[in-house]
Design a protein around this motif. Structure first.
Motif, PDB file in Angstrom:
ATOM      1  N   ARG A  33       0.824  -1.195   0.000  1.00  0.00           N
ATOM      2  CA  ARG A  33       0.000   0.000   0.000  1.00  0.00           C
ATOM      3  C   ARG A  33       0.868   1.260   0.000  1.00  0.00           C
ATOM      4  O   ARG A  33       0.595   2.201  -0.714  1.00  0.00           O
ATOM      5  CB  ARG A  33      -0.933  -0.024   1.205  1.00  0.00           C
ATOM      6  N   PHE A  34       1.929   1.270   0.815  1.00  0.00           N
ATOM      7  CA  PHE A  34       2.779   2.467   0.830  1.00  0.00           C
ATOM      8  C   PHE A  34       3.539   2.621  -0.468  1.00  0.00           C
ATOM      9  O   PHE A  34       3.720   3.705  -0.972  1.00  0.00           O
ATOM     10  CB  PHE A  34       3.876   2.401   1.914  1.00  0.00           C
ATOM     11  N   LEU A  35       4.063   1.536  -0.944  1.00  0.00           N
ATOM     12  CA  LEU A  35       5.097   1.642  -1.973  1.00  0.00           C
ATOM     13  C   LEU A  35       4.587   1.351  -3.373  1.00  0.00           C
ATOM     14  O   LEU A  35       5.250   1.671  -4.335  1.00  0.00           O
ATOM     15  CB  LEU A  35       6.245   0.672  -1.665  1.00  0.00           C
ATOM     16  N   THR A  36       3.449   0.752  -3.490  1.00  0.00           N
ATOM     17  CA  THR A  36       2.913   0.305  -4.796  1.00  0.00           C
ATOM     18  C   THR A  36       4.016  -0.336  -5.627  1.00  0.00           C
ATOM     19  O   THR A  36       4.638  -1.272  -5.189  1.00  0.00           O
ATOM     20  CB  THR A  36       2.209   1.463  -5.531  1.00  0.00           C
ATOM     21  N   ALA A  75      14.359  -0.003  10.060  1.00  0.00           N
ATOM     22  CA  ALA A  75      13.022   0.349  10.533  1.00  0.00           C
ATOM     23  C   ALA A  75      12.911   1.852  10.776  1.00  0.00           C
ATOM     24  O   ALA A  75      11.884   2.455  10.496  1.00  0.00           O
ATOM     25  CB  ALA A  75      12.698  -0.426  11.803  1.00  0.00           C
ATOM     26  N   VAL A  76      13.978   2.460  11.286  1.00  0.00           N
ATOM     27  CA  VAL A  76      13.951   3.892  11.561  1.00  0.00           C
ATOM     28  C   VAL A  76      13.854   4.667  10.246  1.00  0.00           C
ATOM     29  O   VAL A  76      13.125   5.640  10.128  1.00  0.00           O
ATOM     30  CB  VAL A  76      15.196   4.310  12.363  1.00  0.00           C
ATOM     31  N   VAL A  77      14.579   4.201   9.232  1.00  0.00           N
ATOM     32  CA  VAL A  77      14.587   4.933   7.966  1.00  0.00           C
ATOM     33  C   VAL A  77      13.323   4.663   7.154  1.00  0.00           C
ATOM     34  O   VAL A  77      12.756   5.568   6.558  1.00  0.00           O
ATOM     35  CB  VAL A  77      15.856   4.595   7.165  1.00  0.00           C
ATOM     36  N   LEU A  78      12.868   3.414   7.129  1.00  0.00           N
ATOM     37  CA  LEU A  78      11.782   3.066   6.207  1.00  0.00           C
ATOM     38  C   LEU A  78      10.481   2.664   6.869  1.00  0.00           C
ATOM     39  O   LEU A  78       9.494   2.426   6.194  1.00  0.00           O
ATOM     40  CB  LEU A  78      12.236   1.895   5.331  1.00  0.00           C
ATOM     41  N   GLY A  79      10.502   2.551   8.187  1.00  0.00           N
ATOM     42  CA  GLY A  79       9.308   2.051   8.854  1.00  0.00           C
ATOM     43  C   GLY A  79       9.469   0.571   9.129  1.00  0.00           C
ATOM     44  O   GLY A  79      10.241  -0.111   8.459  1.00  0.00           O
ATOM     45  N   PRO A  80       8.735   0.059  10.141  1.00  0.00           N
ATOM     46  CA  PRO A  80       8.968  -1.316  10.588  1.00  0.00           C
ATOM     47  C   PRO A  80       8.551  -2.386   9.582  1.00  0.00           C
ATOM     48  O   PRO A  80       9.158  -3.447   9.521  1.00  0.00           O
ATOM     49  CB  PRO A  80       8.134  -1.408  11.860  1.00  0.00           C
ATOM     50  N   TRP A  81       7.524  -2.096   8.770  1.00  0.00           N
ATOM     51  CA  TRP A  81       7.037  -3.164   7.882  1.00  0.00           C
ATOM     52  C   TRP A  81       7.985  -3.458   6.731  1.00  0.00           C
ATOM     53  O   TRP A  81       8.314  -4.633   6.511  1.00  0.00           O
ATOM     54  CB  TRP A  81       5.623  -2.851   7.404  1.00  0.00           C
ATOM     55  N   GLU A 225       7.945   9.217   6.805  1.00  0.00           N
ATOM     56  CA  GLU A 225       6.711   9.958   7.068  1.00  0.00           C
ATOM     57  C   GLU A 225       5.931  10.196   5.797  1.00  0.00           C
ATOM     58  O   GLU A 225       4.706  10.200   5.797  1.00  0.00           O
ATOM     59  CB  GLU A 225       7.028  11.264   7.782  1.00  0.00           C
ATOM     60  N   LYS A 226       6.668  10.379   4.697  1.00  0.00           N
ATOM     61  CA  LYS A 226       6.014  10.589   3.414  1.00  0.00           C
ATOM     62  C   LYS A 226       5.141   9.377   3.072  1.00  0.00           C
ATOM     63  O   LYS A 226       4.048   9.518   2.565  1.00  0.00           O
ATOM     64  CB  LYS A 226       7.091  10.813   2.336  1.00  0.00           C
ATOM     65  N   TRP A 227       5.658   8.200   3.360  1.00  0.00           N
ATOM     66  CA  TRP A 227       4.914   6.989   3.009  1.00  0.00           C
ATOM     67  C   TRP A 227       3.797   6.695   3.989  1.00  0.00           C
ATOM     68  O   TRP A 227       2.705   6.320   3.622  1.00  0.00           O
ATOM     69  CB  TRP A 227       5.838   5.784   2.978  1.00  0.00           C
TER      70      TRP A 227
END
Lengths: 327, 254, 311
Positions: A33-36, A75-81, A225-227
């Motif tokens: 969903r975030f990255l398509t 995880a800090v840079v891209l998010g945990p998922w 945050e953008k994603w």
């Protein structure tokens, strides 16, 4: 921390594949969903990155070297998922191509290093760095503490998984069929090395990389945050709750033979350390001998301990966050 | 069908941070032309090429491809995107980003697969492409086991397999040995002979006259400062100096 | 963000050189070790490439069969309870390797090094720590600060150590055998028989492809560091450098991923993962025989093990 094949019983392996599967699924859905369309190239490059930095030898005080896992950093840079998927892929390639970590143990390794590690690391970081401007040192401190706690949470799980093996899977004459050391050995050995050495290294490196990105590549730090948008910290409490729930679940799922045991036998299995080494073992397990609280069934003891442990860690983190949040 | 492959008016592009990469670019490129975009590193020619391939979208001005507006909304239409991707191909400067598949065969088959061709047609096309570029023996190799020249050939094959009418090339001759350069030029000549449009972004003045008949010059202000037939412009030392394409000492100016 | 080339790290550390006396080799260890690690990773993958193209027994089999049979054998190795059964499995796996023209010496060294160094060292104390019938006792000894200790190798300890080492060895051998007799791209495609999702297979293959690129980039950074090293640097500086190299590699990886995404879009990628590549799989009669043999063998191993008694 990569558990090889042969250390975990088939039941444990199946249990941890089952425990990891929902996380893999949710991660794939959320990341999609975030990255398509970006998902495939981004995940691939990040997994490759994770693989390569696990080969970086980093000098430790005292002349030895160690390597970082990098799960909290991702995880800090891209998010945990995305981090969860990235580390999982790196683990698969390590297991297949380099025999580093087992195939049957992949579910457990992934649960420890790709799921729990980045989750604990990330939410700790979020608590501490919440609302801080992108150049704030709270990001560095938060990432470092997150990395420390994340790695140690993973080490704790690894120790529990290994330490439970002789307890649950042994032949009639007491021969452990898989990993041979009980919790009395596995916990102090794993936790000692990770609390004192590996965790410190992970924290240092993660903090330094974030500091470098703050100086040199700020756009990368605002990617997440953008994603994700600004997503509520409430997810943290859900994740923490899930983690607390997972701990006993893993235990129960692997304990096919729970019911067959009398408390006496458990006692006997837990007291794994020969009499001559009892002096040593007393040193390790001062406040809660053998991680079981007197008078309570041992399995309940673990659950309680998991809850207390996670709660304690959360409290410290929350306090730190409050302290640092003050200007 | 429009006579024009691309028409741009007042094109501008700036990166999310606000750094401008292109400003006030006008261009008209007819179907069947061979055009060069000349400029030093950082002049914006790679950005322009990506814009022509609908990978970046103009943040100002208007761009038409084959008479249709080339916007993000237009590309969201599957039918139009499908026909555009078939007709326009881009060979990236860095072959490493273009070769992302596990083997050469898979790499060449990637485009046709995305366009939904049947497995038989794909197998035939890939085979034909391998033969045409003389790289049959590389089919099962992973990309990391190819030399730079081989990588470039595979990248070209992976684009040509879609039989695009318009080929966009980003520094195609960079770091190629002379023999591979010749082979590449032969393929491009052949494609042009069959009516293909070739647009090349480069700062390599040695081969540009063999790749293009006309040139646009970009300078460090990210604007087009000159346009004209390739042979005339290459003789214009002042222009080359201004666009940072020639060294002062080499053209005899101090 | 440009993915073209990689800017060298600024030589900040040059201004902070420290000429400290001390052991001459120690400080370069982390660079040398890392570079060695990089080349070993590279070499490993290249070796796998090479062996998978030799004509041998396993190379000639359908990869889907190999993946499935490998999984079945791994599970049976995990299920059995007797060192003797595992030893039998060990021998059979080695025979298969020989029939597939894998150099046995190299294979044993690879597995021997991996397992004996790690699992062997780990299993050693279990000889003494596992409670049971004493086989051989040493002592009593009296380490400082402790009471007298009698160390004894127990029967149970010996058995558990043997189980652990054999099981770990057989498992690593099985995986090695699979990976080193099947080209990576084919192996990944055949993971589909284990119901691994398409997109995951695509990510795995793309990751593997870019590991080489990033390894090369990282290797260059470490080599450049090594070649510019004039005096000795403190551990702090080295850690800071390593972190910067890591940060740089992360930025580079991200930039590359954006470019790769554009390159995919340019060739018609619409975000949907389509089935990849040609059908390289051809099920032949020998594959059927091999499937029967693998299954029979796994069943035999588990039943013989059971006949030895579930102790």
């Amino acid at each position: 921390m990569h558990i090889p094949d042969g250390y975990l019983s088939p039941a444990t392996c199946v249990a941890f594949y089952a425990a990891s599967a929902p996380f893999w699924y949710v991660a794939a859905q959320r990341t999609k969903r975030f990255l398509t369309g970006r998902m495939v190239p981004l995940l691939s490059l990040l997994s490759a990155f994770t693989f390569v930095i696990m080969l970086f030898n980093i000098p430790l005080p005292g002349g030895t070297t160690g390597h970082a896992v990098g799960g909290t950093l991702l995880a800090v840079v891209l998010g945990p998922w995305p981090a969860l998927l990235g580390v999982t892929v790196a683990l698969v390639i390590q297991a297949l191509l380099f025999g580093d970590g087992g195939i049957t143990a992949l579910g457990a390794n992934s649960f420890n290093m790709a799921i729990v590690l980045p989750m604990v690391g990330y939410y700790t970081y979020r608590l501490i760095s919440r609302n801080a401007p992108v150049t704030s040192s709270r990001h560095v401190v938060g990432a470092a503490i997150g990395a420390y706690l994340g790695l140690n949470a993973a080490a704790l799980l690894t120790a529990l998984e290994l330490g439970m093996q002789p307890l649950l899977f042994h032949s009639a004459d007491g021969t452990p069929l898989y990993a041979p050391y009980g919790l009395g050995v596995a916990l102090p050995v794993m936790m000692g090395s990770h609390l004192l050495v590996a965790g410190v290294l992970e924290a240092l490196i993660t903090g330094l990389v974030i500091a470098y990105l703050q100086r040199a590549h700020q756009p990368l730090l605002s990617l997440r945050e953008k994603w994700e948008g600004t997503h509520s910290i409430r997810a943290l409490w859900i994740a923490l709750g899930a983690l607390i729930l997972m701990a006993p679940l893993g235990l129960l799922a692997s304990g096919v033979a729970w019911g067959e045991w009398s408390a006496d036998e458990l006692e006997q299995q837990l007291g794994f350390v020969p009499a001559g080494l009892a002096a040593l073992s007393n040193l390790w397990s001062a406040p809660l001998p053998d991680y079981s609280i007197a008078g309570i069934d041992a399995s309940l003891g673990y659950v309680l301990l998991a809850v207390v442990g996670v709660g304690f860690a959360a409290l410290i983190t929350w306090g730190l966050g409050r302290m640092l949040a003050r200007p | 069908m429009s006579h024009w492959a691309f028409q741009g008016r007042g094109l501008a592009f700036s990166y999310p941070g606000g750094t401008p990469a292109l400003e006030e670019v006008d261009l008209d490129i007819a179907v069947g032309e061979r055009v060069a975009l000349l400029g030093a590193n950082g002049s914006g020619k790679s950005t322009l090429l990506k814009m022509l391939d609908a990978l970046y979208f103009a943040t100002g001005g208007e761009l038409l491809a084959f008479g249709h507006p080339l916007t993000e909304e237009a590309m969201a239409d599957d039918a139009w995107a499908f026909s555009f991707r078939r007709r326009v191909g881009l060979v990236f400067q860095n072959s490493d980003v273009q070769l992302f598949s596990p083997t050469v065969w898979d790499e060449i088959a990637f485009g046709p697969l995305q366009l939904g061709l049947s497995h038989e047609v794909i197998a035939e096309r890939v085979q034909a492409m391998l033969a045409r570029l003389g790289i049959e023996k590389l089919a099962d190799r992973p990309p990391h086991r190819l030399s730079g020249g081989e990588q470039k050939k595979v990248a070209l094959a992976s684009v040509l397999v879609l039989e695009p009418g318009v080929l966009l090339l980003d520094e195609p001759t960079a770091s190629l040995d002379p023999r591979t350069q010749d082979a590449l030029l032969d393929i491009l000549r052949e494609m042009h002979g069959a009516g293909g449009t070739i647009i090349t972004a480069t700062h390599d003045l040695d081969v540009v006259s063999e790749l293009a008949d006309r040139a646009y010059f970009l300078d460090e202000t990210h604007r087009i400062v000159h346009e004209g037939p390739i042979d005339d412009t290459l003789a214009d030392d002042g222009l080359l100096l201004r666009c940072n394409l020639a060294r002062a000492r080499a053209v005899g100016v101090r | 963000m440009s993915a073209q080339g990689i800017a060298p790290l600024p030589p900040v550390f040059l201004s902070r050189l420290e000429a400290r006396p001390g052991s001459p080799r120690r400080r370069r260890d982390f660079l040398a070790k890392t570079i060695a690690g990089f080349s070993q990773a590279m070499e490993n993958a290249l070796l796998a490439e090479g062996f998978s193209r030799r004509g041998g027994l396993l190379q000639g089999l359908d990869p889907r069969l190999k993946v499935a049979a490998g999984a079945v054998l791994l599970v049976s190795a995990a299920l059995v309870r007797h060192p003797a059964t595992l030893a039998g499995l060990y021998v059979v796996v080695l025979l298969l390797a020989a029939a597939s023209h894998l150099p046995l010496g190299w294979l044993l060294k690879r597995v021997g090094v991996a397992v004996l160094l790690f699992t062997g060292a780990l299993a050693l104390p279990a000889l003494f720590l596992t409670p049971g019938r004493d086989l051989l006792s040493f002592g009593p000894v009296q380490p400082a600060g402790f009471g007298p200790l009698t160390l004894a190798i127990t029967e149970q300890g010996l058995r558990t150590a043997a189980l652990l080492i054999l099981r770990a060895s057989v498992s690593v051998l099985l995986v090695t055998l699979l990976v080193f007799t099947t080209p990576w791209a084919t192996l990944l495609k055949s993971l589909r028989v284990l119901r691994v999702p398409q997109f995951f297979v695509l990510v795995l293959s793309t990751t593997h492809r870019y590991i080489f690129l990033l390894l090369r980039t990282a290797n260059d950074m470490f080599l450049a560091r090594e070649s510019r090293r004039v005096g000795r640097l403190s551990g702090t500086d080295n850690r800071r450098w390593a972190a910067r190299a890591m940060g740089h590699l992360l930025v580079h990886s991200y930039g590359l991923s954006e470019e790769v995404y554009l390159a995919m879009l340019s060739r018609g990628f619409r975000g949907e993962v389509t089935a990849q590549g040609r059908e390289a799989f051809q099920w032949q009669s020998r594959d059927s025989w091999a499937a029967v043999a693998a299954l029979a063998f796994a069943v035999a191993a588990v039943s013989i093990d059971a006949m030895l008694g579930w102790r």
